[in-house]
Design a protein around this motif. Structure first.
Motif, mmCIF file in Angstrom:
data_model
loop_
_atom_site.group_PDB
_atom_site.id
_atom_site.type_symbol
_atom_site.label_atom_id
_atom_site.label_comp_id
_atom_site.label_asym_id
_atom_site.label_seq_id
_atom_site.Cartn_x
_atom_site.Cartn_y
_atom_site.Cartn_z
ATOM 1 N N MET A 1 24.796 -34.066 0.190
ATOM 2 C CA MET A 1 23.942 -34.554 1.276
ATOM 3 C C MET A 1 24.002 -36.075 1.383
ATOM 4 O O MET A 1 24.041 -36.637 2.467
ATOM 5 C CB MET A 1 22.502 -34.096 1.034
ATOM 6 N N LYS A 2 24.009 -36.759 0.216
ATOM 7 C CA LYS A 2 24.082 -38.217 0.223
ATOM 8 C C LYS A 2 25.381 -38.710 0.835
ATOM 9 O O LYS A 2 25.411 -39.707 1.560
ATOM 10 C CB LYS A 2 23.928 -38.752 -1.192
ATOM 11 N N GLU A 3 26.486 -38.013 0.520
ATOM 12 C CA GLU A 3 27.783 -38.410 1.055
ATOM 13 C C GLU A 3 27.819 -38.222 2.568
ATOM 14 O O GLU A 3 28.445 -39.004 3.287
ATOM 15 C CB GLU A 3 28.899 -37.589 0.397
ATOM 16 N N LYS A 4 27.155 -37.190 3.073
ATOM 17 C CA LYS A 4 27.134 -36.944 4.516
ATOM 18 C C LYS A 4 26.292 -37.990 5.245
ATOM 19 O O LYS A 4 26.603 -38.382 6.374
ATOM 20 C CB LYS A 4 26.579 -35.552 4.800
ATOM 21 N N LEU A 5 25.221 -38.440 4.600
ATOM 22 C CA LEU A 5 24.341 -39.425 5.225
ATOM 23 C C LEU A 5 24.841 -40.853 5.076
ATOM 24 O O LEU A 5 24.395 -41.743 5.804
ATOM 25 C CB LEU A 5 22.939 -39.322 4.620
ATOM 26 N N LYS A 6 25.768 -41.078 4.152
ATOM 27 C CA LYS A 6 26.240 -42.429 3.870
ATOM 28 C C LYS A 6 26.820 -43.132 5.095
ATOM 29 O O LYS A 6 26.469 -44.302 5.359
ATOM 30 C CB LYS A 6 27.263 -42.395 2.737
ATOM 31 N N PRO A 7 27.696 -42.497 5.896
ATOM 32 C CA PRO A 7 28.237 -43.197 7.078
ATOM 33 C C PRO A 7 27.143 -43.609 8.058
ATOM 34 O O PRO A 7 27.198 -44.698 8.640
ATOM 35 C CB PRO A 7 29.186 -42.164 7.692
ATOM 36 N N TYR A 8 26.152 -42.731 8.257
ATOM 37 C CA TYR A 8 25.079 -43.043 9.195
ATOM 38 C C TYR A 8 24.203 -44.192 8.684
ATOM 39 O O TYR A 8 23.740 -45.030 9.457
ATOM 40 C CB TYR A 8 24.216 -41.801 9.446
ATOM 41 N N ILE A 9 23.980 -44.204 7.369
ATOM 42 C CA ILE A 9 23.185 -45.287 6.779
ATOM 43 C C ILE A 9 23.906 -46.622 6.930
ATOM 44 O O ILE A 9 23.291 -47.654 7.237
ATOM 45 C CB ILE A 9 22.898 -44.993 5.289
ATOM 46 N N LEU A 10 25.225 -46.620 6.720
ATOM 47 C CA LEU A 10 26.001 -47.847 6.840
ATOM 48 C C LEU A 10 26.048 -48.350 8.288
ATOM 49 O O LEU A 10 26.124 -49.566 8.534
ATOM 50 C CB LEU A 10 27.425 -47.614 6.323
ATOM 51 N N LEU A 11 26.012 -47.430 9.237
ATOM 52 C CA LEU A 11 26.083 -47.815 10.650
ATOM 53 C C LEU A 11 24.716 -48.186 11.223
ATOM 54 O O LEU A 11 24.646 -48.719 12.332
ATOM 55 C CB LEU A 11 26.677 -46.670 11.476
ATOM 56 N N THR A 12 23.654 -47.911 10.498
ATOM 57 C CA THR A 12 22.312 -48.147 11.008
ATOM 58 C C THR A 12 22.056 -49.595 11.411
ATOM 59 O O THR A 12 21.518 -49.860 12.494
ATOM 60 C CB THR A 12 21.259 -47.691 9.982
ATOM 61 N N PRO A 13 22.409 -50.608 10.593
ATOM 62 C CA PRO A 13 22.156 -52.009 11.012
ATOM 63 C C PRO A 13 22.850 -52.375 12.325
ATOM 64 O O PRO A 13 22.247 -53.024 13.184
ATOM 65 C CB PRO A 13 22.712 -52.831 9.842
ATOM 66 N N VAL A 14 24.108 -51.966 12.450
ATOM 67 C CA VAL A 14 24.845 -52.263 13.683
ATOM 68 C C VAL A 14 24.206 -51.545 14.870
ATOM 69 O O VAL A 14 24.045 -52.115 15.963
ATOM 70 C CB VAL A 14 26.323 -51.860 13.546
ATOM 71 N N PHE A 15 23.802 -50.298 14.634
ATOM 72 C CA PHE A 15 23.179 -49.524 15.712
ATOM 73 C C PHE A 15 21.873 -50.168 16.159
ATOM 74 O O PHE A 15 21.579 -50.242 17.362
ATOM 75 C CB PHE A 15 22.920 -48.094 15.238
ATOM 76 N N ILE A 16 21.087 -50.654 15.214
ATOM 77 C CA ILE A 16 19.807 -51.276 15.548
ATOM 78 C C ILE A 16 20.017 -52.529 16.397
ATOM 79 O O ILE A 16 19.326 -52.752 17.402
ATOM 80 C CB ILE A 16 19.020 -51.614 14.267
ATOM 81 N N VAL A 17 21.006 -53.351 16.008
ATOM 82 C CA VAL A 17 21.281 -54.581 16.751
ATOM 83 C C VAL A 17 21.748 -54.256 18.173
ATOM 84 O O VAL A 17 21.235 -54.812 19.163
ATOM 85 C CB VAL A 17 22.330 -55.431 16.018
ATOM 86 N N LEU A 18 22.726 -53.350 18.289
ATOM 87 C CA LEU A 18 23.255 -53.002 19.610
ATOM 88 C C LEU A 18 22.198 -52.341 20.481
ATOM 89 O O LEU A 18 22.064 -52.644 21.673
ATOM 90 C CB LEU A 18 24.469 -52.077 19.457
ATOM 91 N N PHE A 19 21.436 -51.426 19.886
ATOM 92 C CA PHE A 19 20.396 -50.740 20.648
ATOM 93 C C PHE A 19 19.333 -51.716 21.130
ATOM 94 O O PHE A 19 18.834 -51.612 22.259
ATOM 95 C CB PHE A 19 19.751 -49.648 19.778
ATOM 96 N N SER A 20 18.992 -52.692 20.295
ATOM 97 C CA SER A 20 17.987 -53.683 20.672
ATOM 98 C C SER A 20 18.471 -54.542 21.831
ATOM 99 O O SER A 20 17.725 -54.792 22.798
ATOM 100 C CB SER A 20 17.635 -54.568 19.473
ATOM 101 N N LEU A 21 19.722 -54.989 21.747
ATOM 102 C CA LEU A 21 20.273 -55.820 22.815
ATOM 103 C C LEU A 21 20.329 -55.068 24.135
ATOM 104 O O LEU A 21 19.934 -55.589 25.192
ATOM 105 C CB LEU A 21 21.665 -56.320 22.422
ATOM 106 N N VAL A 22 20.836 -53.837 24.081
ATOM 107 C CA VAL A 22 20.949 -53.037 25.303
ATOM 108 C C VAL A 22 19.570 -52.710 25.864
ATOM 109 O O VAL A 22 19.331 -52.799 27.074
ATOM 110 C CB VAL A 22 21.735 -51.746 25.026
#
Length: 287
Positions: A1-22
């Motif tokens: 489960m941790k391995e499956k969630l790892k990519p999403y956790i790593l992408l979270t900061p970038v997603f937050i920045v992009l989502f905030s700007l948009v």
């Protein structure tokens, strides 16, 4: 489960920045379009700007101009791209070489294609000078206006140059997955090659063709640099009209620009919904 969630956790900061700007950009755009622009003293929510824009004849002309140039170029791109894809399927000997050549226009930026079209097809371009040297035309001004014309022929040429290879690659990738036995079975049952194509291969690839059409139509509809550089002064494409109003020294034009942006975004969103529905149907035709 941790391995499956790892990519999403790593992408979270970038997603937050992009989502905030948009999100901030969309909120500001919508608020200004409904008349909330405190910097210039607009504090009341109103739909008057939408009413003025939708009743403005110049906006209607710009909308029809954008829709017509995008529709014509997209339809021609689909017809040409499907034809090229079918030829690649029929001729396996040189399909890899031809497919590599088709990829070249896809990776070339639109602005480079604009310069190419202008250099070749303008009244002072290579083609007019060549025809003048041959005596086909008596004067360079006799060459038809194909760039910056009111019909948007230059814009259509740019979109066709980019659209046909894209449609060809998309259609080729789906057609190559179909078994050749389908065509052979149809021909054994008395169908011609054209009948096998129009009655079997084309319907099977239609979801991909339609979704590709929506992609290039939506992109060209919201494209700014192409109509800005090679389009007519009137009527202007909607993105160009929005930019001119936004960049105006009169900040009172800003809400009108935002209204046009909201309309562009709304049409693009509708096309996105249609694309998602069609994309889900592609797998029904997958062999």
């Amino acid at each position: 489960m941790k391995e499956k969630l790892k990519p999403y956790i790593l992408l979270t900061p970038v997603f937050i920045v992009l989502f905030s700007l948009v999100s901030v950009g969309m909120i500001v755009c919508i608020l200004q379009s409904i008349g909330y622009f405190p910097i210039i003293g607009l504090n009341e929510i109103t739909l008057d700007y939408y009413k003025e824009i939708l009743s403005d004849s110049s906006f209607i002309k710009s909308l029809l101009f954008s829709l017509s140039t995008c529709a014509i170029s997209s339809i021609i791109s689909v017809i040409g791209g499907v034809a090229i894809a079918y030829m690649l399927i029929r001729d396996n000997k040189y399909s890899k070489i031809r497919k590599s050549l088709i990829r070249i226009p896809v990776i070339i930026p639109h602005i480079v294609v604009v310069l190419l079209i202008f250099t070749v097809f303008s009244q002072s371009g290579v083609l007019s000078r060549f025809l003048y040297s041959l005596g086909v035309i008596k004067n360079i001004s006799d060459f038809p206006i194909l760039t910056m014309d009111k019909n948007g022929l230059g814009i259509v040429l740019v979109y066709i140059y980019k659209g046909i290879p894209f449609i060809a690659l998309m259609t080729f990738n789906i057609l190559k997955n179909f078994s050749e036995k389908l065509e052979l079975v149809a021909m054994n049952l008395g169908a011609s090659k054209s009948q096998a194509f129009f009655n079997i291969l084309l319907p099977l690839s239609m979801p991909t063709i339609i979704s590709s059409f929506i992609i290039i139509f939506a992109f060209s509809f919201t494209s700014f640099e192409v109509p800005y550089l090679i389009g007519p002064t009137t009527p202007k494409a909607l993105p160009v009209e929005a930019y001119i109003r936004y960049a105006s020294n009169d900040l009172g034009q800003r809400p009108y620009a935002m209204v046009i942006n909201v309309i562009l975004s709304g049409i693009s969103f509708i096309l996105l919904v249609i694309y998602n529905k069609l994309f889900g149907k592609i797998y029904k035709y997958k062999l």
